[in-house]
Design a protein around this motif. Structure first.
Motif, PDB file in Angstrom:
ATOM      1  N   MET A 200      25.540  59.604  12.754  1.00  0.00           N
ATOM      2  CA  MET A 200      24.478  59.813  13.729  1.00  0.00           C
ATOM      3  C   MET A 200      23.546  58.602  13.823  1.00  0.00           C
ATOM      4  O   MET A 200      23.023  58.299  14.908  1.00  0.00           O
TER       5      MET A 200
ATOM      6  N   ALA B 268      24.455  55.524  13.618  1.00  0.00           N
ATOM      7  CA  ALA B 268      25.117  54.541  14.479  1.00  0.00           C
ATOM      8  C   ALA B 268      24.923  54.904  15.950  1.00  0.00           C
ATOM      9  O   ALA B 268      24.671  54.043  16.794  1.00  0.00           O
ATOM     10  N   ILE B 269      25.025  56.189  16.235  1.00  0.00           N
ATOM     11  CA  ILE B 269      24.881  56.624  17.636  1.00  0.00           C
ATOM     12  C   ILE B 269      23.434  56.422  18.093  1.00  0.00           C
ATOM     13  O   ILE B 269      23.178  55.930  19.203  1.00  0.00           O
ATOM     14  N   ARG B 270      22.491  56.739  17.218  1.00  0.00           N
ATOM     15  CA  ARG B 270      21.074  56.515  17.547  1.00  0.00           C
ATOM     16  C   ARG B 270      20.785  55.037  17.745  1.00  0.00           C
ATOM     17  O   ARG B 270      20.087  54.642  18.668  1.00  0.00           O
TER      18      ARG B 270
ATOM     19  N   GLY C  22      23.147  53.768  21.287  1.00  0.00           N
ATOM     20  CA  GLY C  22      22.639  54.318  22.544  1.00  0.00           C
ATOM     21  C   GLY C  22      23.536  54.093  23.733  1.00  0.00           C
ATOM     22  O   GLY C  22      24.520  53.350  23.673  1.00  0.00           O
ATOM     23  N   PRO C  23      23.203  54.761  24.850  1.00  0.00           N
ATOM     24  CA  PRO C  23      24.022  54.743  26.056  1.00  0.00           C
ATOM     25  C   PRO C  23      24.323  53.335  26.564  1.00  0.00           C
ATOM     26  O   PRO C  23      23.441  52.471  26.603  1.00  0.00           O
ATOM     27  N   GLY C  24      25.571  53.131  26.955  1.00  0.00           N
ATOM     28  CA  GLY C  24      25.979  51.904  27.621  1.00  0.00           C
ATOM     29  C   GLY C  24      26.115  50.688  26.723  1.00  0.00           C
ATOM     30  O   GLY C  24      26.493  49.614  27.194  1.00  0.00           O
ATOM     31  N   GLN C  25      25.811  50.843  25.439  1.00  0.00           N
ATOM     32  CA  GLN C  25      25.917  49.711  24.525  1.00  0.00           C
ATOM     33  C   GLN C  25      27.222  49.815  23.736  1.00  0.00           C
ATOM     34  O   GLN C  25      27.880  50.842  23.738  1.00  0.00           O
ATOM     35  N   HIS C  26      27.600  48.716  23.032  1.00  0.00           N
ATOM     36  CA  HIS C  26      28.797  48.854  22.212  1.00  0.00           C
ATOM     37  C   HIS C  26      28.458  48.888  20.726  1.00  0.00           C
ATOM     38  O   HIS C  26      27.412  48.425  20.300  1.00  0.00           O
ATOM     39  N   PHE C  27      29.383  49.461  19.982  1.00  0.00           N
ATOM     40  CA  PHE C  27      29.160  49.735  18.557  1.00  0.00           C
ATOM     41  C   PHE C  27      29.656  48.608  17.655  1.00  0.00           C
ATOM     42  O   PHE C  27      29.544  48.720  16.432  1.00  0.00           O
TER      43      PHE C  27
ATOM     44  N   ILE D 299      18.931  61.478  22.290  1.00  0.00           N
ATOM     45  CA  ILE D 299      19.325  60.185  22.865  1.00  0.00           C
ATOM     46  C   ILE D 299      19.509  60.326  24.373  1.00  0.00           C
ATOM     47  O   ILE D 299      19.016  59.517  25.145  1.00  0.00           O
TER      48      ILE D 299
ATOM     49  N   PRO E  11      29.759  54.423  25.834  1.00  0.00           N
ATOM     50  CA  PRO E  11      29.109  55.597  25.268  1.00  0.00           C
ATOM     51  C   PRO E  11      27.981  56.156  26.151  1.00  0.00           C
ATOM     52  O   PRO E  11      27.162  55.417  26.678  1.00  0.00           O
TER      53      PRO E  11
ATOM     54  N   ALA F 133      34.157  50.536  19.294  1.00  0.00           N
ATOM     55  CA  ALA F 133      33.546  49.810  20.414  1.00  0.00           C
ATOM     56  C   ALA F 133      32.652  50.758  21.214  1.00  0.00           C
ATOM     57  O   ALA F 133      31.467  50.495  21.409  1.00  0.00           O
TER      58      ALA F 133
END
Lengths: 512, 512
Positions: free
Chosen positions: A420, A422-424, A427-432, B59, B236, B267
């Protein structure tokens, strides 16, 4: 390595990678953390169990040319009619469940490589019994003792093979009556993983035990399991003296046996899944009962090998849905009985390691893994219905075993697994790709295939447009090139060699 | 046909066999009778659901350049901040479960070929979206409308493909803005199986609907689902105007959409299985909520596409264990939500239909089937991470679908299935080949592969030592050679052609 360019093959990094794998002491066996898949309801399984008991009670089993088995069964309460043995309903189940262990340790020469058999444990074991071998360079040919030794070495070096195997191929250049000595020597000398003993005669089983005693110590072998050996039924509903003799010999020394009905559905059993399952259960119960009567508490595995057949030609067929359904069903039956279960693995009818081979292999291997099989024989190398052991196929199959090892570890639901943060963070539209979580986990995030090529099309083409078999060809050669035998006390080695020399003089060198 | 000698290929019997398959009206879709496999406990699934709600609440999701979506969400109770939408915990689930159907009928031009989507139903659908095609004769090349038509014909003729598919390959010789017209025409003219609509713009979705109305009738299309179309999230946590526009257009006409987060783990989502599953659920819930707000009761499928990636090169990888675990997990989440589930099928990274392709494909396909996926996209043809549609791969994959169709029918526990009479009749040591039970069941006893060669080694060698791909090459050519289009009223055909002519004049013939 799937993604490191193949052009490095044969180079220093490839050799280091293979060596590192061989040395890796992650785990000598797998522990499942996912529940087995079931395809038959409890009620359906009860029906099959009832039918198996009907077979045992009403039809019975033939135990040929083995009077001592008849005596044992008679004393246990079975009805004897010639060589036919009929068991009162529930007798076999009672004997097996009251004395056969639900799990056991199969000890390896290297204690770090000992494996647990049963419960949630799972081991991958090389293919068994092929008279032929095949590689891309020389095609198909009769197997020799050099091939046998090669496969022992490949299994030793491969981190995904948990056992060294048994008759990984038939060394047909050695007299039949001497083969077992050279095969057991190879397992003891060229590997330190657990292995399987000879079963082609009671005295060969005894030789296997005697050789193991030279390495493990006599007392250790009498008290512990150092071999698990393959005892096939002479399906339908018959057991022969050879297999019974080997089983008795091993059981008396507390060595494990896999009691395995070997069924080509339509020939050795009915053509239906439920029919094959009932008969398999009946045969396995009878065989396991024999072992428990010989030596209560001796480890036994409930084995199953079922293939379908071409109704046009009678040829055995693999990778078809019916044997997969049998596998799931029989695994459930073994679980209800409380004994370890053995199935086939990467089985196929294909002559070569092509798409047919891979599809067929996965169509048995994934069911075996999903069904929770504990001992997956024929996990690597099998071609052509078991007639041929393939060098490239061995590498391709073992690679899949590596992926499946990760699969059975299941879903990580720890804080880190939930990810969680990592997801926080992302965020939207970004890459991990740049997140701390990705960075911290990337080395172990994804199981890597050594065989799969994931390069771009252009790169792959530039590197020669190789297929999986061609890449596997390089890997087995590299592996054998850098193989180093595990350490062995030279005195023990000499004792083994002396034993073999003496026995070869004693035993006529027949080729039958 | 696997066992009829290959030398008959191209002969009368082979053609008859293919024709018979095409005409076979066994079932237009599959009905599973085995329970889905679960890899995560109910508690674990609840954790993932909680995390998905946290993503939606805390989010949020971006809905870009689509103001009407923001209005809909605002009215439903979501918080709007620019293009970011945050959903109160439980809101999306409540909206989806209260109005999305758990199953729906996707009607085909030929009513006998209509399919049920959801519940215990399962359909296999060709691969989707490749710019390239590949065959053994000409290698890899850009796809054309001729290739597109060929794959529609192959899917029509193949008894194991339940849908005609959607963008089975990109016809790059047709202007981008005109492609959808030719593609929809092909599905309507060269097949009579259910198909998927265009999604690359709202007006192309509308054209798809308008063309369907010419064939099915306007009222029928407004009241029934005749297309199921693929709506991908911009993972995402983002949705773009193109996909939202297509989804809205279809929903308004009660046409079905598959709301599919498309995730390359590492990604577009975290590298962990649980992280991918939580994010997938959040994204799918947001997308399905949008559809239900546009048109309550419009059919939606919860879609999931997850691949792993090479952490060395960033390339997507397939057939690895982590995406399989995601698939099982997300299928369970969809089941708990009560909506149909869509997954990938025979996915692979391999460039050619070799052992890599087959191993990888089976490593997604078998999980999809075992997980109880209802709509298995990319069931046939997929190569090279979806960049290439393979002719031979299509045949090989579809053949596996045929075997899996038998698998999901489960174990027959009828009297005949139990086969006790056969066992009684045959008895110990005898063979079952001559038994009445075998005779009565042999035609349907075992699913037959058209690709597998089960001949003896010698026979196989004499027939040219062909591999699976070479055998598949003959089959697709034979199939196209004997293809006959399903009947269509010439007036309707003319109306379709007129519609296309007019639209092509209206729409600039851009290639972007």
């Amino acid at each position: 390595m799937s993604d490191t360019p193949r052009r490095r093959s044969g180079g220093r990094s490839a050799r280091q990678s293979i060596r590192k794998n061989a040395a890796q002491e992650t785990s000598s066996y797998l522990t499942r953390s996912i529940s087995p898949m079931e395809v038959v309801s409890d009620e359906g399984l009860s029906t099959i169990e009832y039918n198996a008991d009907t077979i045992l009670e009403e039809i019975g089993m033939d135990f040929s040319d083995y009077p001592s088995a008849l005596d044992l069964f008679k004393n246990a309460g079975a009805q004897i009619d010639g060589e036919r043995v009929r068991f009162p309903r529930g007798l076999c189940r009672e004997i097996v469940t009251s004395s056969a262990p639900s799990t056991y340790t199969h000890h390896a020469k290297n204690p770090n490589r000992s494996v647990e058999i049963g419960g949630n444990s799972m081991v991958f074991v090389p293919a068994y019994g092929s008279p032929f071998v095949r590689d891309l360079d020389h095609g198909r040919r009769y197997a020799t003792i050099e091939d046998f030794n090669n496969f022992v070495k490949l299994a030793y070096m491969n981190p995904h093979m948990h056992l060294s195997g048994g008759t990984v191929c038939e060394p047909v250049d050695v007299p039949v009556a001497h083969r077992h000595l050279d095969m057991i020597y190879a397992h003891l000398r060229y590997s330190d993983k657990p292995f399987m003993g000879s079963v082609t005669a009671a005295e060969r089983a005894q030789d296997s035990i005697d050789m193991a005693k030279l390495v493990f110590g006599a007392q250790f072998v009498e008290e512990n399991t150092v071999m698990t050996s393959l005892i096939n039924a002479n399906s339908p509903m018959a057991w022969d003296a050879t297999m019974l003799g080997a089983a008795e010999t091993y059981a008396k020394s507390m060595q494990a046996t896999m009691i395995s009905p070997f069924i080509l559905a339509g020939a050795m059993a009915p053509v239906t899944v439920a029919g094959v399952a009932s008969q398999t259960l009946a045969e396995a119960l009878a065989g396991m009962t024999f072992v428990q009567l010989v030596k209560p508490g001796a480890p036994v595995i409930f084995g199953s090998f079922a293939s379908s057949m071409s109704m046009q030609t009678g040829a055995p067929t693999f990778g078809t849905p019916e044997p997969a359904l049998v596998l799931y069903t029989v695994a459930s039956l073994a679980r209800r009985l409380g004994v370890p279960f053995r199935s086939g693995g990467n089985l196929c009818a294909s002559k070569i390691p092509d798409a047919q081979a891979a599809s067929e292999s996965m169509s048995t291997m994934l069911p075996a893994v999903n069904a929770g099989a504990n001992f997956i024989l024929h996990s690597a190398g099998w071609l052509e219905g078991g007639l041929t052991m393939g060098y490239e196929k061995f590498i391709i199959d073992a690679d899949q075993c590596g992926l499946l090892a990760k699969f059975v570890s299941g879903v990580d639901l720890s804080e880190n697994g939930q990810a969680m943060d990592a997801i926080r963070e992302t965020g939207p539209g970004q890459h991990f790709l740049g997140s701390a979580h990705t960075y911290n986990n990337f080395e172990t995030a994804f199981a890597r295939s050594e065989i799969a090529n994931n390069d771009s099309f252009e790169q792959w083409e530039e590197d020669g447009s190789l297929d999986a078999a061609q890449r596997a060809n390089k890997i087995w050669k590299e592996t054998l090139a850098i193989y180093e035998a595990p350490e062995m006390d030279p005195e023990i080695d000499q004792k083994l060699l002396d034993f073999i020399t003496i026995r070869k003089k004693e035993i006529p060198d027949t080729f039958e």
